[in-house]
Design an enzyme around this catalytic site. Structure first.
Site, short mmCIF file in Angstrom:
data_model
loop_
_atom_site.label_atom_id
_atom_site.label_comp_id
_atom_site.label_asym_id
_atom_site.label_seq_id
_atom_site.Cartn_x
_atom_site.Cartn_y
_atom_site.Cartn_z
N SER A 27 -13.87 8.26 9.15
CA SER A 27 -13.73 7.39 7.97
C SER A 27 -13.22 6.05 8.48
O SER A 27 -12.58 5.97 9.53
CB SER A 27 -12.78 8.01 6.95
OG SER A 27 -11.57 8.40 7.53
N GLU A 66 -11.41 2.19 7.44
CA GLU A 66 -10.60 1.47 6.46
C GLU A 66 -10.85 -0.03 6.58
O GLU A 66 -10.88 -0.57 7.69
CB GLU A 66 -9.12 1.79 6.69
CG GLU A 66 -8.21 1.17 5.66
CD GLU A 66 -6.78 1.65 5.81
OE1 GLU A 66 -6.54 2.87 5.82
OE2 GLU A 66 -5.90 0.78 5.94
N ASP A 103 4.88 -0.87 -0.71
CA ASP A 103 6.14 -1.45 -0.23
C ASP A 103 6.55 -2.63 -1.09
O ASP A 103 5.71 -3.27 -1.72
CB ASP A 103 5.98 -1.94 1.21
CG ASP A 103 5.94 -0.77 2.18
OD1 ASP A 103 6.80 0.12 2.06
OD2 ASP A 103 5.03 -0.74 3.03
N PHE A 151 3.51 -5.82 14.10
CA PHE A 151 3.21 -4.99 12.95
C PHE A 151 3.83 -3.59 13.14
O PHE A 151 4.36 -3.00 12.20
CB PHE A 151 1.69 -4.92 12.77
CG PHE A 151 1.29 -4.31 11.47
CD1 PHE A 151 1.72 -4.87 10.27
CD2 PHE A 151 0.51 -3.17 11.44
CE1 PHE A 151 1.37 -4.29 9.06
CE2 PHE A 151 0.15 -2.58 10.23
CZ PHE A 151 0.58 -3.15 9.05
N HIS A 177 -9.72 8.65 11.38
CA HIS A 177 -9.75 7.53 10.42
C HIS A 177 -9.47 6.26 11.21
O HIS A 177 -8.45 6.17 11.90
CB HIS A 177 -8.66 7.76 9.36
CG HIS A 177 -8.60 6.71 8.30
ND1 HIS A 177 -9.46 6.68 7.21
CD2 HIS A 177 -7.78 5.64 8.14
CE1 HIS A 177 -9.17 5.65 6.43
NE2 HIS A 177 -8.15 4.99 6.97
C1 LIG Z 1 -3.17 5.68 5.69
C2 LIG Z 1 -2.27 4.64 5.08
C3 LIG Z 1 -2.79 3.71 4.20
C4 LIG Z 1 -1.98 2.75 3.58
N1 LIG Z 1 -2.53 1.84 2.72
C5 LIG Z 1 -1.74 0.96 2.05
C6 LIG Z 1 -2.27 0.05 1.07
O1 LIG Z 1 -3.47 0.02 0.82
N2 LIG Z 1 -1.42 -0.79 0.44
C7 LIG Z 1 -0.08 -0.79 0.69
O2 LIG Z 1 0.65 -1.58 0.07
N3 LIG Z 1 0.46 0.05 1.62
C8 LIG Z 1 -0.33 0.92 2.29
N4 LIG Z 1 0.21 1.77 3.24
C9 LIG Z 1 1.64 1.68 3.53
C10 LIG Z 1 2.49 2.53 2.57
O3 LIG Z 1 2.39 2.02 1.25
C11 LIG Z 1 3.92 2.44 3.06
O4 LIG Z 1 4.05 3.10 4.29
C12 LIG Z 1 4.99 2.88 2.09
O5 LIG Z 1 6.27 2.47 2.58
C13 LIG Z 1 5.08 4.39 1.86
O6 LIG Z 1 4.01 4.85 1.16
P1 LIG Z 1 3.82 6.45 0.96
O7 LIG Z 1 2.67 6.62 0.07
O8 LIG Z 1 3.84 7.13 2.25
O9 LIG Z 1 5.17 6.76 0.15
P2 LIG Z 1 5.91 8.09 -0.24
O10 LIG Z 1 5.17 9.30 0.17
O11 LIG Z 1 6.29 7.98 -1.68
O12 LIG Z 1 7.23 8.03 0.66
C14 LIG Z 1 7.95 6.83 0.78
C15 LIG Z 1 9.35 7.12 1.30
O13 LIG Z 1 10.14 7.70 0.28
C16 LIG Z 1 10.64 8.98 0.67
N5 LIG Z 1 10.60 9.79 -0.55
C17 LIG Z 1 9.50 10.31 -1.15
N6 LIG Z 1 9.87 10.96 -2.29
C18 LIG Z 1 11.20 10.81 -2.41
C19 LIG Z 1 12.16 11.22 -3.38
N7 LIG Z 1 11.81 11.91 -4.46
N8 LIG Z 1 13.46 10.87 -3.19
C20 LIG Z 1 13.82 10.16 -2.10
N9 LIG Z 1 12.98 9.74 -1.14
C21 LIG Z 1 11.67 10.05 -1.30
C22 LIG Z 1 9.70 9.43 1.78
O14 LIG Z 1 10.28 10.34 2.68
C23 LIG Z 1 9.41 8.11 2.45
O15 LIG Z 1 10.47 7.72 3.28
C24 LIG Z 1 -0.58 2.72 3.89
C25 LIG Z 1 -0.05 3.65 4.80
C26 LIG Z 1 -0.88 4.59 5.40
C27 LIG Z 1 -0.30 5.56 6.39
#
Ligand SMILES: Cc1cc2nc3c(=O)[nH]c(=O)nc-3n(C[C@H](O)[C@H](O)[C@H](O)COP(=O)(O)OP(=O)(O)OC[C@H]3O[C@@H](n4cnc5c(N)ncnc54)[C@H](O)[C@@H]3O)c2cc1C
Length: 331
Positions: A54, A56, A148, A256, A306
């Site tokens: 895949s 991106e 973020d 980065f 990916h």
């Molecule tokens: C494949 C990939 C694609 C991405 N694409 C984008 C994009 O298009 N746009 C963008 O802005 N960013 C993107 N990111 C970055 C991502 O948004 C950031 O890494 C962000 O900080 C975390 O997103 P997440 O979905 O992993 O968050 P989550 O899974 O919600 O986790 C975030 C943090 O919170 C903690 N956490 C989760 N649930 C709880 C809870 N209930 N209580 C306390 N702590 C908790 C987790 O351990 C983790 O430290 C991407 C990252 C990856 C790996």
């Protein structure tokens, strides 16, 4: 002169010590012969299925970048990836551009698009509306992320929003029957309270309805493979697809990586050192580094990858070729 067996070299060395003479430094051949022996990476078996890929992309900001993106898409399209995804800017800043790119992918190419969607700066109703629009325009795959805060700020959930990606996954399942991918972190998400808590979070996202995780990029294959072991031990069975970032600009990648918690091994800096003003060599080094990384994962059984293309096709195309993926003519 008769060739010496390796044990005889050792014997000579011992005699030298015993006769209290100054020990001779090992000869070149002796040094070579006493080093570890590492076998070649096994060749891919003839007829073995190539891996699933895949790609991106990020949504372009200018017309010139738009042209670059579409040239990239057209170059990679014949590789028939499983899906291609389009990122979403912090706070929904690229919402319209992400939507336009995903819609055009769905309408004008043979590719299956996946739209990234985040929780940042929007209420649950607003996020659900965006998801509904995707569904109505034929998009069936969402990469569900928390997102973020802008640089320098700490993440705070929108008061009426989805707080974390696991909540977003559950919300998307209520909107429509999307295929959902989520993020995973072989080196642990920088804000996680512990590696175990981060793994629990990944499991929650999958239990909420995601079917695949895509990892943050990494440079050390063993970090990823150890993460797979920990995930399996934590009861995760969904695929955790390695996110591969072919590095062509080392300085930028190092900057980065510091922000997203990816370690940059010293050997990587060494390999790129001195190529700053030599783009041709840098591109070759980049291809070799990424090819070694994916081949090592491939011989360890990984058969899905990916690629973070950064809207540049050449490295991804070459590495896909090395993995055994070939362009297919359009049907
Ligand atoms: C494949 C990939 C694609 C991405 N694409 C984008 C994009 O298009 N746009 C963008 O802005 N960013 C993107 N990111 C970055 C991502 O948004 C950031 O890494 C962000 O900080 C975390 O997103 P997440 O979905 O992993 O968050 P989550 O899974 O919600 O986790 C975030 C943090 O919170 C903690 N956490 C989760 N649930 C709880 C809870 N209930 N209580 C306390 N702590 C908790 C987790 O351990 C983790 O430290 C991407 C990252 C990856 C790996």
């Amino acid at each position: 002169m008769k060739a010496l067996h390796r044990s005889e070299y050792t014997h000579i060395k011992v005699i030298m010590h015993q006769s209290d003479l100054a020990p001779l430094s090992p000869t070149t051949l002796e040094r070579w012969l006493t080093g570890p022996r590492i076998g070649p990476l096994p060749a891919r078996g003839v007829g073995t299925a190539p891996p699933a890929l895949s790609f991106e992309f990020f949504p372009p900001r200018t017309e010139a970048l738009e042209a670059q993106l579409w040239a990239c898409i057209r170059r990679l399209e014949p590789l028939q990836p499983r899906f291609v995804s389009v990122t979403y800017g912090a706070g929904g800043t690229t919402q319209a551009r992400t939507h336009a790119t995903v819609s055009r992918l769905a309408a004008e190419t043979s590719l299956i698009p996946a739209a990234h969607l985040t929780c940042v700066g929007a209420s649950r109703g607003e996020v659900d509306d965006v998801a509904r629009q995707y569904w109505d325009s034929g998009v069936r795959h969402i990469v569900a992320l928390r997102g973020d805060a802008p640089p320098g700020a700490a993440y705070t959930p929108h008061p009426d929003g989805y707080a974390y990606a696991a909540d977003l996954v559950a919300g998307l399942r209520r909107v429509a029957d999307f295929e959902i991918s989520v993020a995973a972190y072989p080196e642990t998400h920088p804000a996680a309270s512990s590696p175990e808590a981060d793994l629990d979070n990944l499991k929650r996202k999958l239990d909420a309805g995601a079917t695949r995780a895509i990892t943050q990029y990494f440079f050390d294959g063993s970090t990823y493979l150890r993460f797979l072991d920990r995930a399996l031990a934590a009861g995760i069975s969904a695929p955790i697809v390695p996110g591969i970032m072919p590095v062509s600009n080392f300085a930028q990648a190092a900057k980065f990586s510091a922000m997203c918690g990816t370690s940059v091994p010293d050997w990587l800096g060494e390999l790129f050192a001195g190529t700053e003003d030599d783009p041709e060599t840098r591109r070759m080094v980049a291809a070799i580094v990424a090819a070694e990384q994916v081949r090592l994962l491939q011989v360890n059984g990984v058969d899905e990858f990916h690629f973070y293309t950064l809207n540049r096709p050449d490295l991804t195309y070459a590495i896909a070729h090395i993995l055994g993926v070939r362009a297919k003519p359009a049907a």
